[in-house]
Design a protein around this motif. Sequence first.
Motif, PDB file in Angstrom:
ATOM      1  N   VAL A 175       0.828  -1.111   0.023  1.00 35.46           N
ATOM      2  CA  VAL A 175       0.101  -0.066   0.014  1.00 35.46           C
ATOM      3  C   VAL A 175       0.924   1.161   0.094  1.00 35.46           C
ATOM      4  O   VAL A 175       2.012   1.295   0.610  1.00 35.46           O
ATOM      5  CB  VAL A 175      -1.071   0.077   1.207  1.00 35.46           C
ATOM      6  CG1 VAL A 175      -0.224   0.056   2.382  1.00 35.46           C
ATOM      7  CG2 VAL A 175      -1.931   1.145   1.353  1.00 35.46           C
ATOM      8  N   TYR A 176       0.598   2.169  -0.870  1.00 34.73           N
ATOM      9  CA  TYR A 176       1.218   3.548  -0.883  1.00 34.73           C
ATOM     10  C   TYR A 176       0.357   4.557  -0.221  1.00 34.73           C
ATOM     11  O   TYR A 176      -0.789   4.630  -0.492  1.00 34.73           O
ATOM     12  CB  TYR A 176       1.551   3.831  -2.316  1.00 34.73           C
ATOM     13  CG  TYR A 176       2.622   3.016  -3.198  1.00 34.73           C
ATOM     14  CD1 TYR A 176       3.908   3.511  -3.231  1.00 34.73           C
ATOM     15  CD2 TYR A 176       2.148   1.913  -3.874  1.00 34.73           C
ATOM     16  CE1 TYR A 176       4.794   2.691  -4.041  1.00 34.73           C
ATOM     17  CE2 TYR A 176       3.185   1.227  -4.269  1.00 34.73           C
ATOM     18  CZ  TYR A 176       4.283   1.383  -4.495  1.00 34.73           C
ATOM     19  OH  TYR A 176       5.269   0.563  -5.125  1.00 34.73           O
ATOM     20  N   LEU A 177       0.789   5.262   0.411  1.00 28.62           N
ATOM     21  CA  LEU A 177       0.173   6.149   1.318  1.00 28.62           C
ATOM     22  C   LEU A 177       0.899   7.791   1.094  1.00 28.62           C
ATOM     23  O   LEU A 177       2.202   7.775   1.211  1.00 28.62           O
ATOM     24  CB  LEU A 177       0.302   5.699   3.073  1.00 28.62           C
ATOM     25  CG  LEU A 177      -0.470   4.352   3.148  1.00 28.62           C
ATOM     26  CD1 LEU A 177      -0.115   4.135   4.692  1.00 28.62           C
ATOM     27  CD2 LEU A 177      -1.845   4.482   2.678  1.00 28.62           C
ATOM     28  N   GLY A 178       0.028   8.501   1.388  1.00 27.34           N
ATOM     29  CA  GLY A 178       0.575   9.956   1.370  1.00 27.34           C
ATOM     30  C   GLY A 178      -0.388  10.824   0.309  1.00 27.34           C
ATOM     31  O   GLY A 178      -0.670  10.256  -0.567  1.00 27.34           O
ATOM     32  N   GLU A 179      -0.122  12.160   0.482  1.00 29.71           N
ATOM     33  CA  GLU A 179      -0.525  13.073  -0.580  1.00 29.71           C
ATOM     34  C   GLU A 179       0.474  13.270  -1.624  1.00 29.71           C
ATOM     35  O   GLU A 179       1.616  13.937  -1.439  1.00 29.71           O
ATOM     36  CB  GLU A 179      -0.758  14.501   0.170  1.00 29.71           C
ATOM     37  CG  GLU A 179      -1.252  15.566  -0.824  1.00 29.71           C
ATOM     38  CD  GLU A 179      -2.545  15.222  -1.408  1.00 29.71           C
ATOM     39  OE1 GLU A 179      -2.608  15.145  -2.673  1.00 29.71           O
ATOM     40  OE2 GLU A 179      -3.470  14.756  -1.087  1.00 29.71           O
ATOM     41  N   THR A 180       0.079  12.841  -2.810  1.00 31.05           N
ATOM     42  CA  THR A 180       1.041  13.067  -3.780  1.00 31.05           C
ATOM     43  C   THR A 180       0.808  14.257  -4.942  1.00 31.05           C
ATOM     44  O   THR A 180       1.503  14.690  -5.941  1.00 31.05           O
ATOM     45  CB  THR A 180       1.115  11.844  -4.703  1.00 31.05           C
ATOM     46  OG1 THR A 180      -0.355  11.411  -5.457  1.00 31.05           O
ATOM     47  CG2 THR A 180       1.622  10.612  -3.889  1.00 31.05           C
ATOM     48  N   VAL A 181      -0.446  14.588  -4.768  1.00 23.57           N
ATOM     49  CA  VAL A 181      -1.021  15.847  -5.588  1.00 23.57           C
ATOM     50  C   VAL A 181      -0.866  17.116  -5.341  1.00 23.57           C
ATOM     51  O   VAL A 181      -0.216  18.112  -6.055  1.00 23.57           O
ATOM     52  CB  VAL A 181      -2.550  15.736  -6.126  1.00 23.57           C
ATOM     53  CG1 VAL A 181      -2.996  16.683  -7.077  1.00 23.57           C
ATOM     54  CG2 VAL A 181      -2.407  14.239  -6.793  1.00 23.57           C
ATOM     55  N   CYS A 182      -1.284  17.623  -3.972  1.00 27.84           N
ATOM     56  CA  CYS A 182      -1.418  19.088  -3.661  1.00 27.84           C
ATOM     57  C   CYS A 182      -1.201  19.173  -2.157  1.00 27.84           C
ATOM     58  O   CYS A 182      -1.816  18.642  -1.394  1.00 27.84           O
ATOM     59  CB  CYS A 182      -2.740  19.707  -4.155  1.00 27.84           C
ATOM     60  SG  CYS A 182      -2.948  21.471  -3.618  1.00 27.84           S
ATOM     61  N   SER A 183      -0.346  19.964  -1.909  1.00 29.49           N
ATOM     62  CA  SER A 183      -0.068  20.229  -0.347  1.00 29.49           C
ATOM     63  C   SER A 183      -1.230  21.086   0.262  1.00 29.49           C
ATOM     64  O   SER A 183      -1.320  21.100   1.789  1.00 29.49           O
ATOM     65  CB  SER A 183       1.246  21.131  -0.279  1.00 29.49           C
ATOM     66  OG  SER A 183       1.355  22.259  -0.998  1.00 29.49           O
ATOM     67  N   ARG A 184      -2.259  21.609  -0.532  1.00 30.56           N
ATOM     68  CA  ARG A 184      -3.019  22.384   0.185  1.00 30.56           C
ATOM     69  C   ARG A 184      -4.320  21.226   0.826  1.00 30.56           C
ATOM     70  O   ARG A 184      -4.975  21.886   1.635  1.00 30.56           O
ATOM     71  CB  ARG A 184      -3.848  23.481  -0.715  1.00 30.56           C
ATOM     72  CG  ARG A 184      -3.040  24.552  -1.191  1.00 30.56           C
ATOM     73  CD  ARG A 184      -3.707  25.534  -1.818  1.00 30.56           C
ATOM     74  NE  ARG A 184      -4.836  26.034  -1.324  1.00 30.56           N
ATOM     75  CZ  ARG A 184      -5.068  27.183  -0.434  1.00 30.56           C
ATOM     76  NH1 ARG A 184      -3.966  27.558  -0.002  1.00 30.56           N
ATOM     77  NH2 ARG A 184      -6.206  27.406   0.230  1.00 30.56           N
ATOM     78  N   ARG A 185      -4.038  20.042   0.315  1.00 33.25           N
ATOM     79  CA  ARG A 185      -5.089  19.198   0.868  1.00 33.25           C
ATOM     80  C   ARG A 185      -4.473  18.549   2.269  1.00 33.25           C
ATOM     81  O   ARG A 185      -3.428  17.823   2.425  1.00 33.25           O
ATOM     82  CB  ARG A 185      -4.861  18.108  -0.204  1.00 33.25           C
ATOM     83  CG  ARG A 185      -5.588  18.248  -1.667  1.00 33.25           C
ATOM     84  CD  ARG A 185      -5.552  17.161  -2.516  1.00 33.25           C
ATOM     85  NE  ARG A 185      -6.298  17.615  -3.788  1.00 33.25           N
ATOM     86  CZ  ARG A 185      -6.340  16.573  -4.899  1.00 33.25           C
ATOM     87  NH1 ARG A 185      -5.881  15.425  -4.911  1.00 33.25           N
ATOM     88  NH2 ARG A 185      -6.996  17.248  -5.887  1.00 33.25           N
ATOM     89  N   HIS A 186      -5.129  19.156   3.324  1.00 36.39           N
ATOM     90  CA  HIS A 186      -4.305  19.096   4.517  1.00 36.39           C
ATOM     91  C   HIS A 186      -5.412  18.167   5.632  1.00 36.39           C
ATOM     92  O   HIS A 186      -5.089  18.504   6.855  1.00 36.39           O
ATOM     93  CB  HIS A 186      -3.914  20.370   5.111  1.00 36.39           C
ATOM     94  CG  HIS A 186      -5.010  21.227   5.272  1.00 36.39           C
ATOM     95  ND1 HIS A 186      -5.688  21.707   4.396  1.00 36.39           N
ATOM     96  CD2 HIS A 186      -5.791  21.823   6.187  1.00 36.39           C
ATOM     97  CE1 HIS A 186      -6.573  22.737   4.732  1.00 36.39           C
ATOM     98  NE2 HIS A 186      -6.758  22.573   5.887  1.00 36.39           N
ATOM     99  N   GLU A 187      -6.210  17.381   5.075  1.00 34.75           N
ATOM    100  CA  GLU A 187      -7.231  16.830   5.964  1.00 34.75           C
ATOM    101  C   GLU A 187      -6.532  15.771   7.051  1.00 34.75           C
ATOM    102  O   GLU A 187      -6.808  15.398   8.016  1.00 34.75           O
ATOM    103  CB  GLU A 187      -8.160  16.072   5.186  1.00 34.75           C
ATOM    104  CG  GLU A 187      -9.309  16.730   4.622  1.00 34.75           C
ATOM    105  CD  GLU A 187     -10.256  17.285   5.528  1.00 34.75           C
ATOM    106  OE1 GLU A 187     -11.159  16.641   6.121  1.00 34.75           O
ATOM    107  OE2 GLU A 187     -10.431  18.634   5.827  1.00 34.75           O
TER     108      GLU A 187
END
Length: 295
Positions: free
Chosen positions: A32-44
Amino acid sequence: MKIALGPVQYYWSRVTMLQFYESMCESPFDIVYLGETVCSRRHELRLSDWLEIAQMMADAGKEVVLSTQVLLESGKDLKDMRKIAENGQFLVEANDMGAVNRMEGLPFVAGPFLNIYNSPVLRIVSDLGARRWVMPLEMGAAGLAELQQDRPEGMQTEVFAYGRMPLAFSARCFTARHRNIPKDDCQYVCMDHPDGLMLHTREGQPFLVLNGIQTQSALVYNLIRELDALRAQGVDVLRISPQSEHTAEVVSLFHQAIQGNLATSSAFDQIMPLMPAGPCNGYWHGKPGLEYRVA
């Protein structure tokens, strides 16, 4: 072949994300790959939250990989990338060369956005510590065969096998632009589109999907009918990209087909109604990406 669940590409709420991963613990994937890869403004979810999810998935017997952001735009993005690279517990998927350099020789996964198109580049990232590489989205079977012939010893190969393809990243947020609001005050409108925002041609045909700063294919890349060819080429891992619904069912069908308990044609027929759009596999066959070819 193993199955990998790729990073969630969309902006889901904290509750939705936590429920998703809790529900996937018993699903038959291996990595499983985890983490935000697209946009740092997505901060949930913060890094501490991702690490908690990572531990939960590790306890469920999954190999955990923390993915870095693809397009770094600020000092904060760099700081977050360094924290991921230095987590000291889980393997890292490096999605830009800055993350590769930050690994400083430690083992990592070379993500699909490192532009590895030939054997010399594959050897370079191997020498830098890569133990698995993910084939670029637009590379086909012929290009993969060339790299597999000269693959460095100990290097695993992973192929994106299902999901909307991430085609490009931009400093501009197209989802915010669609609402006529600036990126810096985007109001997190990506969350209104759990599978991205469909873009149609003037003739009404699906063309692309807008996902914040990321542009995706409108159609769903699906290589389940190509399992025999992928196995013959020595592919080690198939990546399934999560969608807002039916991800567990898609993983199960791939698992059954890989195990030989379900014919690939039957698996394809069963996956079709679970997909948010029609299928494509043109890149695999060296054709325009939006085409679908039956081998």
